[in-house]
Design a protein around this motif. Structure first.
Motif, PDB file in Angstrom:
ATOM      1  N   ARG A  84       0.738  -1.469   0.561  1.00 39.08           N
ATOM      2  CA  ARG A  84       0.526  -0.077   0.383  1.00 39.08           C
ATOM      3  C   ARG A  84       0.581   1.384  -0.227  1.00 39.08           C
ATOM      4  O   ARG A  84       1.675   1.126   0.501  1.00 39.08           O
ATOM      5  CB  ARG A  84      -0.678  -0.064   1.178  1.00 39.08           C
ATOM      6  N   PRO A  85       0.466   1.971  -0.858  1.00 36.48           N
ATOM      7  CA  PRO A  85       1.387   2.825  -1.074  1.00 36.48           C
ATOM      8  C   PRO A  85       1.990   3.910   0.007  1.00 36.48           C
ATOM      9  O   PRO A  85       2.729   5.179   0.360  1.00 36.48           O
ATOM     10  CB  PRO A  85       1.525   3.581  -2.833  1.00 36.48           C
ATOM     11  N   ASP A  86       0.656   4.322   0.410  1.00 32.63           N
ATOM     12  CA  ASP A  86       0.079   5.474   1.410  1.00 32.63           C
ATOM     13  C   ASP A  86       0.723   4.644   3.000  1.00 32.63           C
ATOM     14  O   ASP A  86       1.348   5.917   3.787  1.00 32.63           O
ATOM     15  CB  ASP A  86      -1.020   5.447   1.621  1.00 32.63           C
ATOM     16  N   LEU A  87       0.798   3.505   2.804  1.00 31.58           N
ATOM     17  CA  LEU A  87       1.148   3.751   3.973  1.00 31.58           C
ATOM     18  C   LEU A  87       3.429   3.510   4.075  1.00 31.58           C
ATOM     19  O   LEU A  87       3.806   3.899   4.733  1.00 31.58           O
ATOM     20  CB  LEU A  87       0.984   2.296   4.138  1.00 31.58           C
ATOM     21  N   THR A  88       3.470   2.856   2.724  1.00 28.65           N
ATOM     22  CA  THR A  88       5.242   3.146   2.424  1.00 28.65           C
ATOM     23  C   THR A  88       5.809   4.628   2.841  1.00 28.65           C
ATOM     24  O   THR A  88       6.450   5.015   3.366  1.00 28.65           O
ATOM     25  CB  THR A  88       5.356   2.740   1.144  1.00 28.65           C
ATOM     26  N   GLU A  89       4.864   5.766   2.222  1.00 31.43           N
ATOM     27  CA  GLU A  89       4.931   7.283   2.506  1.00 31.43           C
ATOM     28  C   GLU A  89       5.005   6.851   3.765  1.00 31.43           C
ATOM     29  O   GLU A  89       6.196   8.116   3.851  1.00 31.43           O
ATOM     30  CB  GLU A  89       3.966   7.589   1.043  1.00 31.43           C
ATOM     31  N   ARG A  90       4.009   6.887   4.263  1.00 35.57           N
ATOM     32  CA  ARG A  90       3.835   7.520   5.876  1.00 35.57           C
ATOM     33  C   ARG A  90       4.795   6.722   6.641  1.00 35.57           C
ATOM     34  O   ARG A  90       6.256   7.737   7.377  1.00 35.57           O
ATOM     35  CB  ARG A  90       2.582   7.013   6.556  1.00 35.57           C
ATOM     36  N   ALA A  91       5.353   5.698   6.566  1.00 41.99           N
ATOM     37  CA  ALA A  91       6.670   5.137   6.694  1.00 41.99           C
ATOM     38  C   ALA A  91       8.054   5.735   6.801  1.00 41.99           C
ATOM     39  O   ALA A  91       9.056   6.275   7.348  1.00 41.99           O
ATOM     40  CB  ALA A  91       6.959   3.736   6.745  1.00 41.99           C
ATOM     41  N   LYS A  92       8.244   5.657   5.452  1.00 39.57           N
ATOM     42  CA  LYS A  92       8.799   6.714   4.883  1.00 39.57           C
ATOM     43  C   LYS A  92       8.967   7.859   5.159  1.00 39.57           C
ATOM     44  O   LYS A  92      10.337   8.230   6.176  1.00 39.57           O
ATOM     45  CB  LYS A  92       9.574   6.869   3.769  1.00 39.57           C
ATOM     46  N   GLY A  93       8.167   8.879   6.017  1.00 37.41           N
ATOM     47  CA  GLY A  93       8.610  10.236   6.073  1.00 37.41           C
ATOM     48  C   GLY A  93       8.661  10.644   7.621  1.00 37.41           C
ATOM     49  O   GLY A  93       9.687  10.452   8.118  1.00 37.41           O
ATOM     50  N   ARG A  94       8.207   9.203   8.025  1.00 38.20           N
ATOM     51  CA  ARG A  94       8.638   8.953   9.575  1.00 38.20           C
ATOM     52  C   ARG A  94      10.166   8.483  10.198  1.00 38.20           C
ATOM     53  O   ARG A  94      10.816   8.863  11.039  1.00 38.20           O
ATOM     54  CB  ARG A  94       7.773   7.178  10.499  1.00 38.20           C
ATOM     55  N   ALA A  95      10.851   7.645   9.415  1.00 36.37           N
ATOM     56  CA  ALA A  95      11.753   7.844   9.120  1.00 36.37           C
ATOM     57  C   ALA A  95      13.302   8.317   8.762  1.00 36.37           C
ATOM     58  O   ALA A  95      13.941   8.648   9.367  1.00 36.37           O
ATOM     59  CB  ALA A  95      12.482   6.241   7.876  1.00 36.37           C
ATOM     60  N   GLU A  96      12.343   9.081   7.921  1.00 35.81           N
ATOM     61  CA  GLU A  96      13.170  11.116   7.733  1.00 35.81           C
ATOM     62  C   GLU A  96      13.869  11.606   9.067  1.00 35.81           C
ATOM     63  O   GLU A  96      14.117  11.980   9.191  1.00 35.81           O
ATOM     64  CB  GLU A  96      12.867  11.775   5.889  1.00 35.81           C
ATOM     65  N   ARG A  97      12.600  11.643  10.178  1.00 34.20           N
ATOM     66  CA  ARG A  97      12.137  12.469  11.123  1.00 34.20           C
ATOM     67  C   ARG A  97      13.029  11.965  12.183  1.00 34.20           C
ATOM     68  O   ARG A  97      13.534  12.036  12.608  1.00 34.20           O
ATOM     69  CB  ARG A  97      11.168  12.887  11.307  1.00 34.20           C
ATOM     70  N   LEU A  98      12.921  10.427  12.521  1.00 34.90           N
ATOM     71  CA  LEU A  98      14.227   9.620  13.099  1.00 34.90           C
ATOM     72  C   LEU A  98      15.409  10.022  12.419  1.00 34.90           C
ATOM     73  O   LEU A  98      16.437   9.275  13.648  1.00 34.90           O
ATOM     74  CB  LEU A  98      13.377   8.425  13.595  1.00 34.90           C
ATOM     75  N   HIS A  99      15.964   9.976  11.548  1.00 35.61           N
ATOM     76  CA  HIS A  99      16.690   9.655  11.217  1.00 35.61           C
ATOM     77  C   HIS A  99      17.419   8.737  11.100  1.00 35.61           C
ATOM     78  O   HIS A  99      18.492   8.598  11.126  1.00 35.61           O
ATOM     79  CB  HIS A  99      18.127  10.510  11.889  1.00 35.61           C
ATOM     80  N   PHE A 100      16.476   7.725  10.667  1.00 32.04           N
ATOM     81  CA  PHE A 100      16.669   6.760   9.968  1.00 32.04           C
ATOM     82  C   PHE A 100      17.834   6.419   8.857  1.00 32.04           C
ATOM     83  O   PHE A 100      16.670   5.637   7.825  1.00 32.04           O
ATOM     84  CB  PHE A 100      15.824   5.325  10.701  1.00 32.04           C
ATOM     85  N   ASP A 101      18.932   6.501   8.649  1.00 30.25           N
ATOM     86  CA  ASP A 101      19.224   6.302   7.538  1.00 30.25           C
ATOM     87  C   ASP A 101      19.113   5.435   6.865  1.00 30.25           C
ATOM     88  O   ASP A 101      19.966   5.208   5.444  1.00 30.25           O
ATOM     89  CB  ASP A 101      20.537   7.280   7.086  1.00 30.25           C
ATOM     90  N   ARG A 102      19.119   3.966   7.675  1.00 30.84           N
ATOM     91  CA  ARG A 102      19.882   3.159   6.304  1.00 30.84           C
ATOM     92  C   ARG A 102      18.769   2.121   6.807  1.00 30.84           C
ATOM     93  O   ARG A 102      18.960   0.852   5.803  1.00 30.84           O
ATOM     94  CB  ARG A 102      20.767   1.826   7.623  1.00 30.84           C
ATOM     95  N   MET A 103      17.147   2.954   6.968  1.00 32.39           N
ATOM     96  CA  MET A 103      15.687   2.234   6.845  1.00 32.39           C
ATOM     97  C   MET A 103      15.549   2.184   5.243  1.00 32.39           C
ATOM     98  O   MET A 103      14.744   3.011   4.893  1.00 32.39           O
ATOM     99  CB  MET A 103      14.596   2.392   8.014  1.00 32.39           C
ATOM    100  N   ARG A 104      14.979   0.829   3.664  1.00 29.76           N
ATOM    101  CA  ARG A 104      14.887   1.927   2.783  1.00 29.76           C
ATOM    102  C   ARG A 104      13.410   0.850   2.905  1.00 29.76           C
ATOM    103  O   ARG A 104      12.974   0.059   3.352  1.00 29.76           O
ATOM    104  CB  ARG A 104      15.599   0.865   1.683  1.00 29.76           C
ATOM    105  N   PHE A 105      12.226   1.361   2.221  1.00 29.15           N
ATOM    106  CA  PHE A 105      11.385   1.410   1.387  1.00 29.15           C
ATOM    107  C   PHE A 105      10.624   0.572   0.234  1.00 29.15           C
ATOM    108  O   PHE A 105      11.449   1.812  -0.757  1.00 29.15           O
ATOM    109  CB  PHE A 105      10.709   2.449   2.556  1.00 29.15           C
TER     110      PHE A 105
END
Length: 257
Positions: free
Chosen positions: A46-67
């Motif tokens: 589901r694209p909406d869940l992917t984008e939401r999780a990606k934004g959360r990873a960026e805010r947390l600076h989890f740079d080695r999380m990929r989606f």
């Protein structure tokens, strides 16, 4: 996680059917955030869940999380996976996750299946009528659903064993939190296991079912035409150990027969 981090400088963890990726964030926080190496790939359809999780990873600076937005069976996986996990991937999506783990040589597998319906439907069909009194175990719809769910997970555990995994089946958490609570853990310790493969083929023959997992891997019931498995999946021994890897090299694939 501690095992693969000890043996691999940059372990790759795959969260298959990640949803909001909450599990992935917890794993990253606990094991990867301060380790200096390793990546976590979340796969969600589901694209909406992917984008939401990606934004959360960026805010947390989890740079080695990929989606990646893709269904589990159509995702683009790296050649080598070290850990694959799937929490509540519904029905045959858990099978797709297990196939990805097996084909990409995952050292460890952790899945919590959900809503197993495929095998129950097969048990209802005329072709799935075991001889003797076994059919009484799923004569009523309620029993068929419960027995089908149990049989599905037994087949999944046996399949992992056939591909050389040491398997533990246990509870994820208390039943008061979730009824979808069966945790299947696998650690690859052999290239393959002939005994488990033969047991799996016998079980398929006795119950008359052929779930998606075994179909995708080319495993057929005992006595079926074609010899039971595809040539490239034929085991080389009952339980041939895999040497402990000292780098990110994948374990050797089963040899051709």
């Amino acid at each position: 996680m501690e095992d693969v981090q000890t043996r691999h400088a940059n372990p790759l963890v795959v969260d298959a059917g990640s949803g909001n990726a909450y599990l992935g964030f917890v794993v990253y926080e606990l094991f990867l955030k301060d380790s200096g190496g390793g990546e976590l790939l979340s796969i969600e359809g589901r694209p909406d869940l992917t984008e939401r999780a990606k934004g959360r990873a960026e805010r947390l600076h989890f740079d080695r999380m990929r989606f990646q937005t893709a269904h589990i069976d159509a995702a683009e996986y790296p050649e080598r996976i070290h850990v694959l996990m799937a929490l509540h991937a519904c029905d045959t999506a858990t099978d797709d996750a297990l196939v990805a783990a097996i084909k990409h040589g995952a050292d460890h597998v952790a899945v919590v299946p959900c809503c197993q319906a495929e095998v129950a439907a097969q048990l209802k069909e005329k072709k799935a009528k075991p001889a003797g009194s076994m059919s009484l175990l799923f004569q009523h719809p309620w029993h068929r659903r419960e027995f089908g769910s149990h049989l599905t997970n037994v087949i999944r555990a046996l399949t992992l064993e056939a591909y050389g995994y040491q398997v533990t089946v246990t509870e994820l958490t208390g039943w008061e939190h979730s009824l979808k609570n069966e945790l299947i853990l696998g650690r690859r310790v052999h290239r393959d296991n002939r005994r488990a493969r033969l047991q799996l083929q016998a079980l398929l023959a006795e119950t008359g079912v052929q779930p998606r997992l075994t179909r995708l891997l080319g495993i057929t019931p005992a006595g079926a035409a074609g010899g039971g498995v595809e040539a490239e999946s034929e085991p080389v021994s009952e339980a041939e150990p895999i040497p402990e890897p000292t780098s990110d090299a994948a374990p050797a694939a089963p040899s051709e027969s």
